[in-house]
Motif scaffolding. Structure first.
Motif, PDB file in Angstrom:
ATOM      1  N   ALA A   9       0.824  -1.210   0.000  1.00 15.30           N
ATOM      2  CA  ALA A   9       0.000   0.000   0.000  1.00 15.30           C
ATOM      3  C   ALA A   9       0.858   1.259   0.000  1.00 15.30           C
ATOM      4  O   ALA A   9       0.488   2.291  -0.561  1.00 15.30           O
ATOM      5  CB  ALA A   9      -0.934  -0.004   1.207  1.00 15.30           C
ATOM      6  N   ARG A  10       2.009   1.169   0.646  1.00 13.05           N
ATOM      7  CA  ARG A  10       2.874   2.346   0.733  1.00 13.05           C
ATOM      8  C   ARG A  10       3.777   2.502  -0.489  1.00 13.05           C
ATOM      9  O   ARG A  10       4.357   3.567  -0.696  1.00 13.05           O
ATOM     10  CB  ARG A  10       3.740   2.261   1.991  1.00 13.05           C
ATOM     11  N   ALA A  11       3.908   1.453  -1.269  1.00 18.88           N
ATOM     12  CA  ALA A  11       4.825   1.489  -2.409  1.00 18.88           C
ATOM     13  C   ALA A  11       4.565   2.662  -3.355  1.00 18.88           C
ATOM     14  O   ALA A  11       5.525   3.317  -3.807  1.00 18.88           O
ATOM     15  CB  ALA A  11       4.767   0.158  -3.152  1.00 18.88           C
ATOM     16  N   PRO A  12       3.304   2.969  -3.724  1.00 17.61           N
ATOM     17  CA  PRO A  12       3.077   4.081  -4.656  1.00 17.61           C
ATOM     18  C   PRO A  12       3.549   5.430  -4.131  1.00 17.61           C
ATOM     19  O   PRO A  12       3.745   6.367  -4.912  1.00 17.61           O
ATOM     20  CB  PRO A  12       1.546   4.071  -4.829  1.00 17.61           C
ATOM     21  N   GLN A  13       3.738   5.531  -2.799  1.00 18.69           N
ATOM     22  CA  GLN A  13       4.171   6.801  -2.226  1.00 18.69           C
ATOM     23  C   GLN A  13       5.690   6.984  -2.321  1.00 18.69           C
ATOM     24  O   GLN A  13       6.204   8.063  -2.043  1.00 18.69           O
ATOM     25  CB  GLN A  13       3.745   6.872  -0.754  1.00 18.69           C
ATOM     26  N   LEU A  14       6.384   5.916  -2.701  1.00 14.95           N
ATOM     27  CA  LEU A  14       7.842   5.968  -2.744  1.00 14.95           C
ATOM     28  C   LEU A  14       8.350   6.286  -4.145  1.00 14.95           C
ATOM     29  O   LEU A  14       7.772   5.873  -5.147  1.00 14.95           O
ATOM     30  CB  LEU A  14       8.431   4.625  -2.289  1.00 14.95           C
ATOM     31  N   ALA A  15       9.451   7.000  -4.171  1.00 14.34           N
ATOM     32  CA  ALA A  15      10.118   7.262  -5.448  1.00 14.34           C
ATOM     33  C   ALA A  15      10.817   5.990  -5.911  1.00 14.34           C
ATOM     34  O   ALA A  15      11.027   5.057  -5.134  1.00 14.34           O
ATOM     35  CB  ALA A  15      11.128   8.395  -5.279  1.00 14.34           C
ATOM     36  N   GLU A  16      11.170   5.956  -7.203  1.00 18.64           N
ATOM     37  CA  GLU A  16      11.793   4.749  -7.752  1.00 18.64           C
ATOM     38  C   GLU A  16      13.078   4.398  -7.005  1.00 18.64           C
ATOM     39  O   GLU A  16      13.359   3.226  -6.726  1.00 18.64           O
ATOM     40  CB  GLU A  16      12.094   4.966  -9.244  1.00 18.64           C
ATOM     41  N   GLU A  17      13.878   5.424  -6.652  1.00 19.71           N
ATOM     42  CA  GLU A  17      15.124   5.175  -5.938  1.00 19.71           C
ATOM     43  C   GLU A  17      14.835   4.583  -4.559  1.00 19.71           C
ATOM     44  O   GLU A  17      15.575   3.694  -4.083  1.00 19.71           O
ATOM     45  CB  GLU A  17      15.920   6.473  -5.781  1.00 19.71           C
ATOM     46  N   LEU A  36      12.165   2.811  -3.684  1.00 19.65           N
ATOM     47  CA  LEU A  36      11.720   1.430  -3.872  1.00 19.65           C
ATOM     48  C   LEU A  36      12.902   0.499  -4.090  1.00 19.65           C
ATOM     49  O   LEU A  36      12.935  -0.632  -3.595  1.00 19.65           O
ATOM     50  CB  LEU A  36      10.764   1.345  -5.069  1.00 19.65           C
ATOM     51  N   GLN A  37      13.891   0.987  -4.840  1.00 19.99           N
ATOM     52  CA  GLN A  37      15.068   0.173  -5.080  1.00 19.99           C
ATOM     53  C   GLN A  37      15.822  -0.096  -3.784  1.00 19.99           C
ATOM     54  O   GLN A  37      16.345  -1.192  -3.556  1.00 19.99           O
ATOM     55  CB  GLN A  37      15.985   0.864  -6.096  1.00 19.99           C
ATOM     56  N   LEU A  38      15.872   0.902  -2.893  1.00 16.82           N
ATOM     57  CA  LEU A  38      16.537   0.728  -1.608  1.00 16.82           C
ATOM     58  C   LEU A  38      15.841  -0.347  -0.781  1.00 16.82           C
ATOM     59  O   LEU A  38      16.490  -1.186  -0.148  1.00 16.82           O
ATOM     60  CB  LEU A  38      16.554   2.055  -0.840  1.00 16.82           C
ATOM     61  N   VAL A  39      14.496  -0.318  -0.785  1.00 11.62           N
ATOM     62  CA  VAL A  39      13.741  -1.328  -0.046  1.00 11.62           C
ATOM     63  C   VAL A  39      14.013  -2.715  -0.612  1.00 11.62           C
ATOM     64  O   VAL A  39      14.237  -3.674   0.131  1.00 11.62           O
ATOM     65  CB  VAL A  39      12.227  -1.012  -0.085  1.00 11.62           C
ATOM     66  N   THR A  40      13.988  -2.816  -1.939  1.00 14.09           N
ATOM     67  CA  THR A  40      14.241  -4.102  -2.591  1.00 14.09           C
ATOM     68  C   THR A  40      15.637  -4.616  -2.264  1.00 14.09           C
ATOM     69  O   THR A  40      15.829  -5.799  -1.944  1.00 14.09           O
ATOM     70  CB  THR A  40      14.086  -3.963  -4.116  1.00 14.09           C
ATOM     71  N   ASP A  41      16.626  -3.723  -2.327  1.00  9.99           N
ATOM     72  CA  ASP A  41      18.005  -4.117  -2.018  1.00  9.99           C
ATOM     73  C   ASP A  41      18.119  -4.572  -0.563  1.00  9.99           C
ATOM     74  O   ASP A  41      18.850  -5.530  -0.259  1.00  9.99           O
ATOM     75  CB  ASP A  41      18.961  -2.956  -2.276  1.00  9.99           C
ATOM     76  N   TRP A  42      17.426  -3.867   0.322  1.00 11.63           N
ATOM     77  CA  TRP A  42      17.470  -4.221   1.752  1.00 11.63           C
ATOM     78  C   TRP A  42      16.919  -5.625   1.977  1.00 11.63           C
ATOM     79  O   TRP A  42      17.524  -6.438   2.681  1.00 11.63           O
ATOM     80  CB  TRP A  42      16.662  -3.193   2.544  1.00 11.63           C
ATOM     81  N   ILE A  43      15.771  -5.918   1.329  1.00 10.89           N
ATOM     82  CA  ILE A  43      15.174  -7.245   1.478  1.00 10.89           C
ATOM     83  C   ILE A  43      16.094  -8.310   0.899  1.00 10.89           C
ATOM     84  O   ILE A  43      16.307  -9.374   1.498  1.00 10.89           O
ATOM     85  CB  ILE A  43      13.788  -7.291   0.806  1.00 10.89           C
ATOM     86  N   ASP A  44      16.671  -8.021  -0.280  1.00 11.98           N
ATOM     87  CA  ASP A  44      17.588  -8.978  -0.920  1.00 11.98           C
ATOM     88  C   ASP A  44      18.800  -9.259  -0.027  1.00 11.98           C
ATOM     89  O   ASP A  44      19.252 -10.407   0.095  1.00 11.98           O
ATOM     90  CB  ASP A  44      18.059  -8.445  -2.268  1.00 11.98           C
ATOM     91  N   THR A  45      19.328  -8.205   0.598  1.00 15.08           N
ATOM     92  CA  THR A  45      20.494  -8.370   1.467  1.00 15.08           C
ATOM     93  C   THR A  45      20.175  -9.287   2.652  1.00 15.08           C
ATOM     94  O   THR A  45      20.962 -10.175   2.998  1.00 15.08           O
ATOM     95  CB  THR A  45      20.970  -7.004   1.986  1.00 15.08           C
ATOM     96  N   ILE A  46      19.017  -9.066   3.253  1.00 17.20           N
ATOM     97  CA  ILE A  46      18.616  -9.888   4.397  1.00 17.20           C
ATOM     98  C   ILE A  46      18.423 -11.338   3.969  1.00 17.20           C
ATOM     99  O   ILE A  46      18.878 -12.273   4.649  1.00 17.20           O
ATOM    100  CB  ILE A  46      17.329  -9.332   5.034  1.00 17.20           C
TER     101      ILE A  46
END
Length: 252
Positions: free
Chosen positions: A210-218, A220-230
């Motif tokens: 639900a919060r994803a549309p509120q985030l800028a592309e950069e 969103l990429q940070l969130v994705t990278d964080w999840i991938d790292t974990i």
């Protein structure tokens, strides 16, 4: 057993300390769900969450109201309500005894619980008077009494719905809400112990989406990278763990 009011305040304080950044108490406390679980009316739940004192309630009226609440919210697998026959028979009573108890209290109009706004406008002496319960026989106002229906009736109904007597029908609103909040508290404690627990939960994934549309592309990429790292870290730990297990087995 913890004192009722300090227990609730302690639970709410603990929840507040565990919520973390980016969320408010409203994000984790569902008033509707807490009302269903506790048997406390929604408006009273809101008052208690805000640290306010709820209006007094005759204990027999409370028990009857919660019997009705249980029938409306704890349904059969087919979605229908349990009958008075079914409930009463479970503890060796007649349908008439249970239905008469419920109907005798429901037929007599109960005073409306003062709204939060009305209570805030009253003087302290007026507030005490408004929180007293009118006598059904004389119409005079009297304090909420501490007695109630026969203990065997209460225990039988609680056993029918919960598997054992637990005081759910007669508990004070503060105690009932505190008990309902324990699952929320334990969930937050698990999140703190395991940061991925919130994402693995259905609610957490919905919240993230639900919060994803509120985030800028950069962002969103940070969130994705964080999840991938974990996840990569978790996978590496599993590989190391399985490797040590294999070496231990070969050594024997």
């Amino acid at each position: 057993m913890r004192e009722t009011r300090p227990a609730l305040a302690e639970t709410l304080s603990r929840i507040g300390s565990l919520i973390g950044d980016g969320r408010s108490r409203d994000d984790v406390l569902d008033v509707e769900q807490l009302s269903n679980e506790s048997g406390v009316p929604r408006d009273v739940v809101r008052m208690l969450l805000d640290g306010e004192e709820p209006p007094a309630e005759d204990i027999t009226d409370r028990i009857v109201r919660r019997i009705v609440h249980l029938r409306e919210t704890r349904l059969r697998p087919d979605g229908t309500r349990h009958s008075y026959d079914e409930i009463a028979a479970s503890y060796g009573a007649s349908r008439a005894s249970l239905s008469n108890l419920v109907n005798s209290r429901r037929k007599t109009p109960s005073p409306q619980m003062p709204s939060r706004q009305a209570l805030s406008r009253q003087e302290p002496s007026e507030r005490v008077l408004s929180q007293q319960v009118p006598s059904q026989q004389t119409g005079e106002r009297r304090p909420a009494r501490s007695g109630g229906p026969l203990a065997s009736t209460q225990a039988g109904i609680e056993t029918f719905f919960f598997g054992q007597p637990n005081g759910w029908l007669s508990a004070e609103p503060q105690t009932s809400l505190d008990n309902a909040l324990q699952s929320v508290l334990h969930g937050l404690e698990r999140e703190v112990a395991d940061p991925m627990a919130r994402l693995r939960g259905t609610h957490g994934l919905r919240e993230l989406a639900a919060r994803a549309p509120q985030l800028a592309e950069e962002e969103l990429q940070l969130v994705t990278d964080w999840i991938d790292t974990i996840l990569q870290r978790r996978n590496a730990q599993r590989v190391r763990g399985s490797g040590s297990d294999s070496s231990h087995t070969e050594g024997h």
